[in-house]
Design a protein around this motif. Structure first.
Motif, short mmCIF file in Angstrom:
data_model
loop_
_atom_site.label_atom_id
_atom_site.label_comp_id
_atom_site.label_asym_id
_atom_site.label_seq_id
_atom_site.Cartn_x
_atom_site.Cartn_y
_atom_site.Cartn_z
N GLU A 19 0.84 -1.33 0.13
CA GLU A 19 0.00 -0.08 -0.05
C GLU A 19 0.84 1.24 -0.03
O GLU A 19 0.54 2.33 -0.67
N ILE A 20 1.90 1.14 0.95
CA ILE A 20 2.71 2.18 0.87
C ILE A 20 3.57 2.62 -0.46
O ILE A 20 3.67 3.63 -1.06
N GLU A 21 3.98 1.46 -1.28
CA GLU A 21 4.66 1.50 -2.41
C GLU A 21 3.67 2.17 -3.36
O GLU A 21 4.15 3.02 -4.61
N ALA A 22 2.56 1.70 -3.41
CA ALA A 22 1.69 2.19 -4.44
C ALA A 22 1.50 3.65 -4.42
O ALA A 22 0.83 4.36 -5.39
N LEU A 23 1.47 4.28 -3.29
CA LEU A 23 1.35 5.83 -2.98
C LEU A 23 2.67 6.46 -3.13
O LEU A 23 2.62 7.97 -3.20
N GLN A 24 3.89 5.90 -3.37
CA GLN A 24 5.17 6.63 -3.64
C GLN A 24 5.31 7.13 -4.80
O GLN A 24 5.08 6.33 -5.93
N THR A 25 6.07 8.23 -4.86
CA THR A 25 6.34 8.85 -6.27
C THR A 25 6.98 7.86 -7.27
O THR A 25 6.62 7.83 -8.61
N SER A 26 7.99 7.21 -6.89
CA SER A 26 8.81 6.27 -7.60
C SER A 26 8.19 5.09 -8.47
O SER A 26 8.45 4.54 -9.31
N SER A 27 6.84 4.66 -7.87
CA SER A 27 6.08 3.72 -8.23
C SER A 27 5.33 3.79 -9.67
O SER A 27 5.09 3.03 -10.32
N GLY A 28 5.06 5.15 -9.77
CA GLY A 28 4.57 5.49 -11.03
C GLY A 28 3.10 5.22 -10.94
O GLY A 28 2.39 5.34 -12.10
N ASN A 29 2.60 4.85 -9.94
CA ASN A 29 1.20 4.05 -9.81
C ASN A 29 0.15 5.31 -9.76
O ASN A 29 0.51 6.60 -9.44
N GLN A 30 -1.16 5.41 -10.52
CA GLN A 30 -2.21 6.45 -10.78
C GLN A 30 -2.25 6.88 -9.24
O GLN A 30 -2.89 7.97 -8.78
N TYR A 31 -2.32 5.97 -8.02
CA TYR A 31 -2.75 6.41 -7.08
C TYR A 31 -1.92 7.35 -6.21
O TYR A 31 -2.36 8.19 -5.54
N HIS A 32 -0.67 7.37 -6.60
CA HIS A 32 0.19 8.39 -6.02
C HIS A 32 -0.26 9.81 -6.62
O HIS A 32 -0.40 10.74 -5.67
N GLN A 33 -0.39 9.71 -8.02
CA GLN A 33 -0.91 11.11 -8.37
C GLN A 33 -2.19 11.78 -7.95
O GLN A 33 -2.68 12.66 -7.49
N LEU A 34 -3.12 10.76 -7.62
CA LEU A 34 -4.50 10.78 -7.05
C LEU A 34 -4.25 11.40 -5.61
O LEU A 34 -4.99 12.42 -5.34
N PHE A 35 -3.53 10.40 -4.71
CA PHE A 35 -3.32 11.01 -3.50
C PHE A 35 -2.69 12.65 -3.30
O PHE A 35 -3.13 13.37 -2.58
N ARG A 36 -1.75 12.68 -4.36
CA ARG A 36 -0.94 13.95 -4.37
C ARG A 36 -1.99 15.08 -4.69
O ARG A 36 -2.18 16.24 -4.04
N ASP A 37 -2.89 15.11 -5.56
CA ASP A 37 -3.85 15.96 -6.02
C ASP A 37 -4.66 16.12 -4.75
O ASP A 37 -5.12 17.42 -4.68
N CYS A 38 -5.38 15.14 -4.47
CA CYS A 38 -6.29 15.56 -3.16
C CYS A 38 -5.63 16.03 -1.98
O CYS A 38 -6.44 16.86 -1.43
N ARG A 103 -6.29 7.77 4.11
CA ARG A 103 -7.10 6.42 4.45
C ARG A 103 -8.22 5.98 3.43
O ARG A 103 -8.08 5.09 3.02
N ASP A 104 -8.66 7.11 2.56
CA ASP A 104 -9.74 6.64 1.66
C ASP A 104 -9.12 6.51 0.54
O ASP A 104 -9.52 5.68 -0.29
N ILE A 105 -8.04 7.06 0.20
CA ILE A 105 -7.36 6.80 -1.13
C ILE A 105 -6.87 5.40 -1.10
O ILE A 105 -7.04 4.47 -2.11
N VAL A 106 -6.39 4.96 0.07
CA VAL A 106 -5.93 3.40 0.28
C VAL A 106 -7.14 2.60 -0.06
O VAL A 106 -6.94 1.43 -0.49
N PHE A 107 -8.34 2.84 0.84
CA PHE A 107 -9.35 1.92 0.67
C PHE A 107 -9.97 1.90 -0.72
O PHE A 107 -10.07 0.82 -1.19
N ILE A 108 -9.92 3.14 -1.43
CA ILE A 108 -10.30 2.88 -2.73
C ILE A 108 -9.40 2.23 -3.73
O ILE A 108 -9.87 1.18 -4.45
N GLN A 109 -8.30 2.13 -3.63
CA GLN A 109 -6.94 1.46 -4.26
C GLN A 109 -7.27 0.10 -3.93
O GLN A 109 -7.51 -1.04 -4.85
N ASN A 110 -7.75 -0.52 -2.62
CA ASN A 110 -7.92 -1.79 -2.26
C ASN A 110 -9.19 -2.58 -2.77
O ASN A 110 -9.33 -3.57 -3.15
N GLN A 111 -10.08 -1.70 -3.05
CA GLN A 111 -11.33 -2.11 -3.42
C GLN A 111 -12.02 -1.84 -4.96
O GLN A 111 -12.70 -1.86 -5.38
N TYR A 112 -10.70 -1.55 -5.61
CA TYR A 112 -11.07 -0.85 -7.09
C TYR A 112 -11.76 -2.13 -7.91
O TYR A 112 -12.71 -1.41 -8.83
#
Length: 447
Positions: A19-38, A103-112
C-alpha cells in the motif's frame, strides 16, 4: 514550506508495504497522483478559486511522500501551500483532513475491482467505505441532515444557510454537506454555534467529496469527518444512504444534478414507502431560483416529481421545525421497515444512478433527453447532463477536455432543450456557474 514531515494525531491504521509503495512517487502508480492532487486540495483550503485545473497548475512543484516507520506512517510534504501552517505548524484540522485523504485513497485502491461492479455490490461497498471512515454510528437515532447547495452563492444566501444551520443545531441535528464553501460551509458554521449553545457533545459535521472536485471545493474548516468517495455517483449514494433528511439551498449546475438524482431515486416505485424528507429553501431574494427549478422539474419530470419536495422561502425556523418533526417520522419508518438508522438499506437505487458517468464529448452527445420516457430514466440522463456541465466548469479533467475539444454538445426534444436552456441561462445570469470571473459556457444545446 520546502520540506516538512508530519505524523497523524490519534490512531491511523497501519499500511502494508504494498500500500505504501503504490502511493510513492517512484512507483508511477495512478494512486500516487490521485493522493497528491487530493492532498494539495486539502492543504489549499481557503483559496478563493473554484478552478481545480488552475490550482494544480499553480503548485506543480508540490509533492507528498508516504514514509513507513515502526510507529506507523508519516507524510513528507514538499513545497506545501503556506496557508496550511501557523508559525511553522500545520493547522490541526487540515492535518486531520490530510490523513483522512490517505485513509480513503488506500481504501479505494484496495477495493478497485468492487467499485467497477454494479447493483447491490456498489451499495455494499459504499457502506464499507463509510464504515472504514467511522461515519456509521449505530446507536444514534435519526438526526443527520444533508445540506446541498452551491459554492458560488451571494453573501445574503450564505448568511441564510448559516441561519438555517443555527436553527437545526439548536435542535440537536447534525450536518452533512459536500464539504466545500458557500452552501456547504454555512449550515455547518451555523449548526456549530447552535450545538455550542445547547452543549451538544460529539457533533458531526460530515463532508463527503470526490477526487474529481476536491481541488475546486476544498474541505472547509468546520468539517470534522472528511470522506472521499471515488466518483460523484458513489458520493451521491453515500449522502442518501447516510442522511435522514435533505435540505437544498440555491446553487448552480451541481445543485441541479443533486436535485435530479434524489428525485430520480424517489420516483422509483419501490421507494414509495420510504421517508426521506426533502426541503428546498432560500431567502426571499433567491425565490426566483426555486421557481425556475420547480418549473423545470414540472416541465421535464412532471407533477409527481414536484410532489416529492416542499419549498419554504425565507423562514429558517420553519425549515428547522419541519425537518426536526420529520426526523420522528423517519425513526418510525425505519422501525417499520426494520431498517438501520445509520444506513438506509431499504432505499432502492437503480444502476443507472450508480454507474460512473464519464463526461466525454461522445458520452454527453449520446444522452437521451427526450419526452415519453419514464420520469426516473429521464431524470438519470438529465443528471448526467448537469454532471458533465459541472465537470466542464470546475473539474480539472473536464476543463482540459473543453479546452482541447470545445464545448459539450447536448441534443434532445425541443421542449426539454428549451427548458434546459432557460434554466442554465438563469444560472448564468444569477452568477451561479462560477465563483469569480466571466463565465464561458462549456456546453451547446441542440434540438
Amino acid at each position: 514550506m520546502a520540506n516538512i514531515i508530519i505524523s497523524p494525531k490519534g490512531p491511523l491504521d497501519l499500511l502494508s508495504k504494498s500500500e505504501i509503495e503504490a502511493l510513492q512517487t517512484s512507483s508511477g502508480n495512478q494512486y500516487h497522483q490521485l493522493f497528491r492532487d487530493c492532498a494539495l486540495a486539502v492543504l489549499s483550503t481557503g483559496a478563493n478559486s473554484d478552478d481545480g485545473h488552475e490550482l494544480l497548475a499553480a503548485h506543480e512543484d508540490f509533492d507528498v511522500e508516504v514514509l513507513s516507520s515502526p510507529r506507523g506512517v508519516k507524510l513528507q510534504l514538499t513545497n506545501a501551500p503556506e496557508n496550511a501552517f501557523v508559525d511553522g505548524k500545520m493547522i490541526a484540522g487540515i492535518r486531520n483532513h490530510l490523513f483522512a485523504v490517505l485513509r480513503d485513497i488506500v481504501f479505494i485502491q484496495n477495493q478497485y475491482e468492487l467499485w467497477t461492479q454494479q447493483g447491490e455490490s456498489i451499495t455494499d461497498i459504499v457502506f464499507k467505505t463509510l464504515r472504514n471512515a467511522h461515519a456509521l454510528q449505530p446507536r444514534r437515532q435519526p438526526n443527520l441532515v444533508v445540506c446541498w447547495g452551491g459554492h458560488s452563492i451571494s453573501e445574503y444566501e450564505y448568511d441564510y444557510t448559516k441561519e438555517v444551520g443555527y436553527r437545526l443545531g439548536l435542535r440537536g441535528l447534525d450536518i452533512c454537506t459536500g464539504c466545500g464553501i458557500g452552501a456547504m460551509k454555512g449550515p455547518m458554521k451555523g449548526a456549530a454555534i447552535g450545538h455550542a449553545k445547547q452543549r451538544v457533545e460529539n457533533s458531526r459535521f460530515i463532508g463527503i467529496t470526490e477526487p474529481g472536485i476536491i481541488a475546486s471545493e476544498a474541505p472547509n474548516a468546520v468539517v470534522n469527518q472528511l470522506i472521499i468517495m471515488p466518483d460523484i455517483e458513489k458520493r451521491l449514494e453515500a449522502f442518501v444512504r447516510l442522511g435522514h433528511g435533505i435540505i437544498v439551498f440555491p446553487g448552480g449546475a451541481g445543485t441541479a444534478e443533486e436535485i435530479l438524482y434524489i428525485l430520480g431515486v424517489l420516483l422509483n416505485e419501490e421507494n414509495k414507502d420510504i421517508r426521506l424528507p426533502l426541503i428546498f429553501t432560500g431567502p426571499e431574494n433567491s425565490k426566483q431560483y426555486f421557481e425556475d427549478m420547480d418549473r423545470f422539474i414540472g416541465k421535464t419530470l412532471g407533477p409527481e416529481a414536484q410532489s416529492l419536495y416542499k419549498i419554504i422561502v425565507d423562514d429558517p425556523i420553519k425549515v428547522a421545525k419541519v425537518m426536526n418533526k420529520a426526523m420522528r417520522k423517519v425513526y418510525k419508518n425505519r422501525r417499520k421497515l426494520d431498517d438501520a438508522f445509520f444506513y438506509n438499506w431499504s432505499l432502492k437505487i437503480d444502476t443507472n444512478f450508480q454507474y460512473a458517468f464519464d463526461p466525454t464529448h461522445e458520452n454527453m452527445a449520446a444522452l437521451d433527453l427526450s419526452k415519453g420516457r419514464p420520469a426516473a430514466e429521464l431524470a438519470a440522463d438529465l443528471r448526467r447532463a448537469f454532471s458533465g456541465i459541472v465537470a466542464g466548469n470546475v473539474k480539472p479533467q473536464g476543463i482540459k477536455a473543453i479546452k482541447e475539444h470545445g464545448p459539450f454538445k447536448l441534443k434532445g426534444d425541443t421542449e426539454i432543450m428549451a427548458e434546459l436552456d432557460a434554466t442554465l441561462e438563469s444560472f448564468v445570469k444569477q452568477k451561479r456557474m462560477k465563483l469569480s470571473g466571466e463565465y464561458t459556457p462549456c456546453y451547446e444545446l441542440e434540438s
